[in-house]
Design a protein around this motif. Structure first.
Motif, PDB file in Angstrom:
ATOM      1  N   ALA A 189     -20.195 -50.714  -2.058  1.00 16.00           N
ATOM      2  CA  ALA A 189     -19.722 -51.746  -1.135  1.00 16.00           C
ATOM      3  C   ALA A 189     -18.374 -52.277  -1.603  1.00 16.00           C
ATOM      4  CB  ALA A 189     -20.734 -52.892  -1.065  1.00 16.00           C
ATOM      5  N   SER A 190     -17.514 -52.557  -0.635  1.00 17.81           N
ATOM      6  CA  SER A 190     -16.197 -53.127  -0.930  1.00 17.81           C
ATOM      7  C   SER A 190     -15.754 -53.908   0.307  1.00 17.81           C
ATOM      8  CB  SER A 190     -15.182 -52.032  -1.269  1.00 17.81           C
ATOM      9  OG  SER A 190     -15.020 -51.138  -0.166  1.00 17.81           O
ATOM     10  N   ASP A 191     -14.586 -54.493   0.244  1.00 20.71           N
ATOM     11  CA  ASP A 191     -14.082 -55.197   1.417  1.00 20.71           C
ATOM     12  C   ASP A 191     -13.633 -54.212   2.491  1.00 20.71           C
ATOM     13  OD1 ASP A 191     -14.483 -57.883   0.838  1.00 20.71           O
ATOM     14  OD2 ASP A 191     -12.676 -58.008  -0.379  1.00 20.71           O
ATOM     15  N   LEU A 192     -13.657 -54.664   3.732  1.00 24.84           N
ATOM     16  CA  LEU A 192     -13.219 -53.829   4.841  1.00 24.84           C
ATOM     17  C   LEU A 192     -11.756 -53.441   4.672  1.00 24.84           C
ATOM     18  CD1 LEU A 192     -14.829 -55.824   7.788  1.00 24.84           C
ATOM     19  CD2 LEU A 192     -15.620 -53.631   6.857  1.00 24.84           C
ATOM     20  N   GLY A 193     -11.460 -52.185   4.948  1.00 22.42           N
ATOM     21  CA  GLY A 193     -10.092 -51.700   4.853  1.00 22.42           C
ATOM     22  C   GLY A 193      -9.293 -51.981   6.109  1.00 22.42           C
ATOM     23  N   GLU A 194      -8.043 -51.568   6.080  1.00 19.38           N
ATOM     24  CA  GLU A 194      -7.142 -51.859   7.199  1.00 19.38           C
ATOM     25  C   GLU A 194      -7.595 -51.171   8.485  1.00 19.38           C
ATOM     26  OE1 GLU A 194      -3.396 -49.593   7.333  1.00 19.38           O
ATOM     27  OE2 GLU A 194      -3.836 -49.086   5.256  1.00 19.38           O
ATOM     28  N   LEU A 195      -8.311 -50.038   8.361  1.00 22.35           N
ATOM     29  CA  LEU A 195      -8.790 -49.323   9.542  1.00 22.35           C
ATOM     30  C   LEU A 195      -9.754 -50.200  10.338  1.00 22.35           C
ATOM     31  CD1 LEU A 195      -8.182 -46.421  10.502  1.00 22.35           C
ATOM     32  CD2 LEU A 195     -10.383 -45.733   9.544  1.00 22.35           C
ATOM     33  N   ALA A 196     -10.626 -50.904   9.617  1.00 25.73           N
ATOM     34  CA  ALA A 196     -11.583 -51.784  10.286  1.00 25.73           C
ATOM     35  C   ALA A 196     -10.967 -53.128  10.644  1.00 25.73           C
ATOM     36  CB  ALA A 196     -12.798 -52.002   9.388  1.00 25.73           C
ATOM     37  N   LEU A 197     -10.087 -53.642   9.764  1.00 28.03           N
ATOM     38  CA  LEU A 197      -9.490 -54.950  10.007  1.00 28.03           C
ATOM     39  C   LEU A 197      -8.439 -54.918  11.105  1.00 28.03           C
ATOM     40  CD1 LEU A 197      -8.972 -56.202   6.330  1.00 28.03           C
ATOM     41  CD2 LEU A 197     -10.709 -56.977   7.954  1.00 28.03           C
ATOM     42  N   GLY A 198      -7.738 -53.804  11.216  1.00 24.73           N
ATOM     43  CA  GLY A 198      -6.663 -53.698  12.192  1.00 24.73           C
ATOM     44  C   GLY A 198      -5.437 -54.499  11.809  1.00 24.73           C
ATOM     45  N   ARG A 199      -5.287 -54.792  10.550  1.00 22.23           N
ATOM     46  CA  ARG A 199      -4.137 -55.571  10.069  1.00 22.23           C
ATOM     47  C   ARG A 199      -3.968 -55.333   8.579  1.00 22.23           C
ATOM     48  NH1 ARG A 199      -6.794 -59.741   7.458  1.00 22.23           N
ATOM     49  NH2 ARG A 199      -8.858 -60.304   8.306  1.00 22.23           N
ATOM     50  N   ALA A 200      -2.913 -55.925   8.007  1.00 27.20           N
ATOM     51  CA  ALA A 200      -2.672 -55.797   6.575  1.00 27.20           C
ATOM     52  C   ALA A 200      -3.808 -56.446   5.787  1.00 27.20           C
ATOM     53  CB  ALA A 200      -1.338 -56.443   6.198  1.00 27.20           C
ATOM     54  N   LEU A 201      -4.010 -55.990   4.570  1.00 27.06           N
ATOM     55  CA  LEU A 201      -5.104 -56.481   3.750  1.00 27.06           C
ATOM     56  C   LEU A 201      -4.815 -57.884   3.217  1.00 27.06           C
ATOM     57  CD1 LEU A 201      -5.713 -53.269   1.596  1.00 27.06           C
ATOM     58  CD2 LEU A 201      -6.870 -53.933   3.718  1.00 27.06           C
ATOM     59  N   PRO A 202      -5.853 -58.721   3.068  1.00 25.57           N
ATOM     60  CA  PRO A 202      -5.654 -60.015   2.400  1.00 25.57           C
ATOM     61  C   PRO A 202      -5.422 -59.800   0.906  1.00 25.57           C
ATOM     62  CG  PRO A 202      -7.975 -59.667   2.871  1.00 25.57           C
ATOM     63  CD  PRO A 202      -7.240 -58.537   3.531  1.00 25.57           C
ATOM     64  N   GLU A 203      -4.800 -60.769   0.262  1.00 29.05           N
ATOM     65  CA  GLU A 203      -4.431 -60.604  -1.141  1.00 29.05           C
ATOM     66  C   GLU A 203      -5.632 -60.544  -2.069  1.00 29.05           C
ATOM     67  OE1 GLU A 203      -1.143 -62.944  -2.608  1.00 29.05           O
ATOM     68  OE2 GLU A 203      -0.285 -63.124  -0.610  1.00 29.05           O
ATOM     69  N   ASP A 204      -6.777 -61.098  -1.668  1.00 25.50           N
ATOM     70  CA  ASP A 204      -7.967 -61.051  -2.519  1.00 25.50           C
ATOM     71  C   ASP A 204      -8.863 -59.860  -2.190  1.00 25.50           C
ATOM     72  OD1 ASP A 204      -8.953 -61.835  -0.081  1.00 25.50           O
ATOM     73  OD2 ASP A 204     -10.109 -63.534  -0.841  1.00 25.50           O
ATOM     74  N   HIS A 205      -8.323 -58.877  -1.483  1.00 22.94           N
ATOM     75  CA  HIS A 205      -9.074 -57.685  -1.082  1.00 22.94           C
ATOM     76  C   HIS A 205      -9.680 -56.980  -2.301  1.00 22.94           C
ATOM     77  CE1 HIS A 205      -9.973 -54.088   1.332  1.00 22.94           C
ATOM     78  NE2 HIS A 205      -9.487 -53.377   0.320  1.00 22.94           N
ATOM     79  N   VAL A 206     -10.950 -56.599  -2.189  1.00 21.20           N
ATOM     80  CA  VAL A 206     -11.613 -55.802  -3.223  1.00 21.20           C
ATOM     81  C   VAL A 206     -11.668 -54.360  -2.728  1.00 21.20           C
ATOM     82  CG1 VAL A 206     -13.706 -55.443  -4.579  1.00 21.20           C
ATOM     83  CG2 VAL A 206     -12.950 -57.774  -4.023  1.00 21.20           C
ATOM     84  N   LEU A 207     -10.954 -53.515  -3.406  1.00 22.33           N
ATOM     85  CA  LEU A 207     -10.782 -52.125  -2.985  1.00 22.33           C
ATOM     86  C   LEU A 207     -12.042 -51.311  -3.262  1.00 22.33           C
ATOM     87  CD1 LEU A 207      -8.418 -50.322  -1.907  1.00 22.33           C
ATOM     88  CD2 LEU A 207      -8.031 -49.658  -4.285  1.00 22.33           C
ATOM     89  N   GLY A 208     -12.305 -50.351  -2.391  1.00 23.32           N
ATOM     90  CA  GLY A 208     -13.399 -49.408  -2.604  1.00 23.32           C
ATOM     91  C   GLY A 208     -12.951 -48.238  -3.457  1.00 23.32           C
ATOM     92  N   VAL A 209     -13.628 -47.122  -3.302  1.00 21.32           N
ATOM     93  CA  VAL A 209     -13.317 -45.926  -4.085  1.00 21.32           C
ATOM     94  C   VAL A 209     -12.162 -45.195  -3.420  1.00 21.32           C
ATOM     95  CG1 VAL A 209     -14.192 -43.765  -4.996  1.00 21.32           C
ATOM     96  CG2 VAL A 209     -15.701 -45.743  -4.841  1.00 21.32           C
ATOM     97  N   GLY A 210     -11.018 -45.149  -4.094  1.00 21.93           N
ATOM     98  CA  GLY A 210      -9.848 -44.456  -3.573  1.00 21.93           C
ATOM     99  C   GLY A 210      -9.445 -43.301  -4.463  1.00 21.93           C
ATOM    100  N   GLY A 211      -8.284 -42.744  -4.183  1.00 22.06           N
ATOM    101  CA  GLY A 211      -7.813 -41.600  -4.952  1.00 22.06           C
ATOM    102  C   GLY A 211      -7.655 -41.907  -6.421  1.00 22.06           C
ATOM    103  N   ALA A 212      -7.093 -43.077  -6.744  1.00 25.79           N
ATOM    104  CA  ALA A 212      -6.902 -43.443  -8.154  1.00 25.79           C
ATOM    105  C   ALA A 212      -8.249 -43.604  -8.855  1.00 25.79           C
ATOM    106  CB  ALA A 212      -6.087 -44.728  -8.256  1.00 25.79           C
ATOM    107  N   SER A 213      -9.219 -44.201  -8.161  1.00 26.16           N
ATOM    108  CA  SER A 213     -10.555 -44.365  -8.743  1.00 26.16           C
ATOM    109  C   SER A 213     -11.163 -43.020  -9.103  1.00 26.16           C
ATOM    110  CB  SER A 213     -11.483 -45.091  -7.765  1.00 26.16           C
ATOM    111  OG  SER A 213     -10.994 -46.353  -7.430  1.00 26.16           O
ATOM    112  N   MET A 214     -11.047 -42.061  -8.192  1.00 26.32           N
ATOM    113  CA  MET A 214     -11.635 -40.747  -8.439  1.00 26.32           C
ATOM    114  C   MET A 214     -10.879 -39.997  -9.526  1.00 26.32           C
ATOM    115  SD  MET A 214     -12.955 -39.496  -4.683  1.00 26.32           S
ATOM    116  CE  MET A 214     -11.455 -39.844  -3.775  1.00 26.32           C
TER     117      MET A 214
END
Length: 516
Positions: free
Chosen positions: A130-155
């Motif tokens: 679980a993580s915060d909703l990304g820009e695809l779901a939000l439809g806007r830029a991310l808030p500054e306190d966004h908690v990122l999910g599993v991305g390329g750097a994580s993997m």
């Protein structure tokens, strides 16, 4: 506990039961929306996947389609569909966990929740993250306190992670907790720190959802929460992104450490040794600035050679370099601001101004491995550039790095005389290539190629190629070199002196393996 209050353990158990019952897995979701939609999702387009899920509104696959639509694609679903997909937890339970909100008969996602699969030294595994909703779901830029999910750097970092069993591990800047979860597979005890309380809550939720109970979550900046403690393994995807300290430029918690330039990476490298037990290893992702006509490795070497890091083994690999403008564009898009907008142009201008004011022309990205020697002085100091794609191999680099460290220790502790008496074999992933001009009797170039690891290539001369070809574990290094010297009609002592450094290098890189 819950994300915004109290979350009971039983509610997490119920959610886990529902996710298992719905077959909420990477393979099952991919089977629903297919390869074309999966490729579109990778590009940030969800419409093909949404269209594909339309065919699964009813039937046995409906719960999986509902969960995929809601939590992975970030789209609203009818409340009755969610109730059917989560029969044990129920919609009130999902609301209580902070997963959804309900409005006008629809369930709206409040979190991104998706399956994540991997393979490590213990075999295949799968978690829900679980993580915060990304820009695809939000439809806007991310808030500054966004908690990122599993991305390329994580993997990338999880793929690099050494996997030898240890008593204690530290995940510095845990975010959603993915590295702590990976570390829990080989560490008896894991401490995970973060400056964000929300990140720690999500990370603890993920640990509980996946039945992982050996992680201690602590609030605080960098090493502050573990002052005075030492660990056998430290991993970190720190907030290293270089961000202008300018008004109007967002400072995202998950990527911005609040320092100027690459100072945060310098600080982590300088401090890591204080928290490593003898023999302990720290692994982190990092970037470093190129200034003017200078070489960034001179800068990194300065960090390693001065202060508290000077007593550590170090291996730095630069995987990519971006010019200043490209780097800025990458991270502005990462925050959800789209090119072609006034906001994007303003942010790009702020980044370029910051780089220009500090004479920064480019930024390198890569990996840093630090190790506190068990005893004595450091024996490993390696800074290298390995640009280009590793494809699927990067995911398994942790095992290779562990083997490479062990090989280095063996050869560094082996005298020339002992090396001459040693038996070596060729690693099973090594192949030999010979290239020649048409009509030539002999090859014009001979190359050794590594199939795994970093996929290295070594251009070798006749003597070294012959030596590698003869390494079958039956004859000693000295005996093989002597035989080659006789065949080539050269002095054996001189050939030994020439070949031993190259042989040591091939052992370090995993081309040759000592026979136990």
């Amino acid at each position: 506990m819950r994300l915004n209050g109290a979350m009971t353990e039983s509610s997490v158990d119920l959610l886990r039961r529902d996710l298992v019952s719905a077959h909420f897995s990477v393979a099952a979701l991919g089977g629903l929306w297919g390869e074309v939609a999966a490729a579109a999702l990778y590009r940030g387009q969800r419409i093909p996947a949404l269209r594909a899920l339309e065919a699964h509104r009813s039937g046995t696959s409906a719960p999986l389609a509902t969960l995929g639509r809601l939590f992975v694609l970030g789209d609203a679903v009818p409340v009755e569909s969610l109730a059917a997909a989560l029969p044990a937890l129920g919609v009130p339970g999902a609301i209580g966990l902070g997963l959804v909100d309900v409005k006008d008969g629809d369930a709206l996602p409040l979190l991104d929740l998706r399956p994540y699969s991997f393979v490590d030294a213990l075999g295949p595994g799968e978690w829900w993250i679980a993580s915060d909703l990304g820009e695809l779901a939000l439809g806007r830029a991310l808030p500054e306190d966004h908690v990122l999910g599993v991305g390329g750097a994580s993997m990338t970092l999880s793929g690099l992670m050494l996997q030898a069993p240890v008593a204690s591990a530290l995940d510095l800047g845990t975010g959603c907790g993915i590295q702590a979860l990976h570390a829990s597979r080989h560490a008896d005890r894991v401490v995970a720190t973060d400056v964000s309380q929300r990140a720690l809550e999500l990370a603890a939720f993920n640990a509980g959802l996946n039945g992982v109970g050996n992680i201690d979550f602590r609030l605080g900046s960098l090493f502050d929460p573990v002052e005075g403690e030492r660990f056998e393994h430290i991993v970190s995807n720190p907030p290293f992104v270089i961000t202008p300290r300018s008004e109007g430029v967002p400072a995202y918690d998950y990527r911005d450490g609040g320092m100027v330039g690459d100072a945060l990476v310098e600080a982590v490298i300088e401090s890591a040794g204080d928290y490593l037990a003898p023999g302990g290893v720290a692994q982190l992702l990092a970037n470093w600035e190129y200034g003017g006509d200078g070489d960034a490795f001179d800068r990194v070497r300065g960090w390693l050679d001065s202060g508290r890091a000077a007593g550590l083994d170090a291996w730095v690999v630069e995987r990519d370099v971006q010019d200043a403008a490209e780097y800025a564009e990458t991270w502005i898009r990462d925050g959800g601001t789209r090119p072609g907008t006034r906001e994007f142009d303003d942010l790009l201008g702020a980044w370029i101004d910051d780089f220009a004011a500090r004479d920064v022309t480019a930024v390198g990205f890569g990996y840093v491995l630090l190790r506190r020697p068990e005893t004595g002085s450091p024996s490993l100091r390696r800074l290298e550039r390995l640009h280009g794609s590793l494809g699927r191999h990067e995911a398994g680099l942790g095992v290779h790095l562990g083997a490479a460290l062990a090989a280095h220790d063996w050869q560094a502790g082996t005298s020339d005389a002992e090396l001459e008496a040693a038996l070596l074999t060729v690693a099973p992933d090594v192949t030999e290539e010979r290239h020649s001009w048409p009509g030539d009797e002999g090859p014009t170039a001979m190359v050794l190629r590594q199939g795994g690891g970093f996929g290295r290539t070594v251009q070798a001369g006749t003597a070294l190629i012959a030596f590698v070809g003869a390494c079958d574990g039956e004859l000693s290094v000295g005996a093989i070199v002597a035989a080659i010297a006789q065949l080539l009609e050269v002095d054996a002592a001189a050939l030994t002196e020439e070949l031993l450094p190259a042989i040591r290098g091939l052992i370090d890189d995993g081309f040759l393996v000592p026979v136990a």
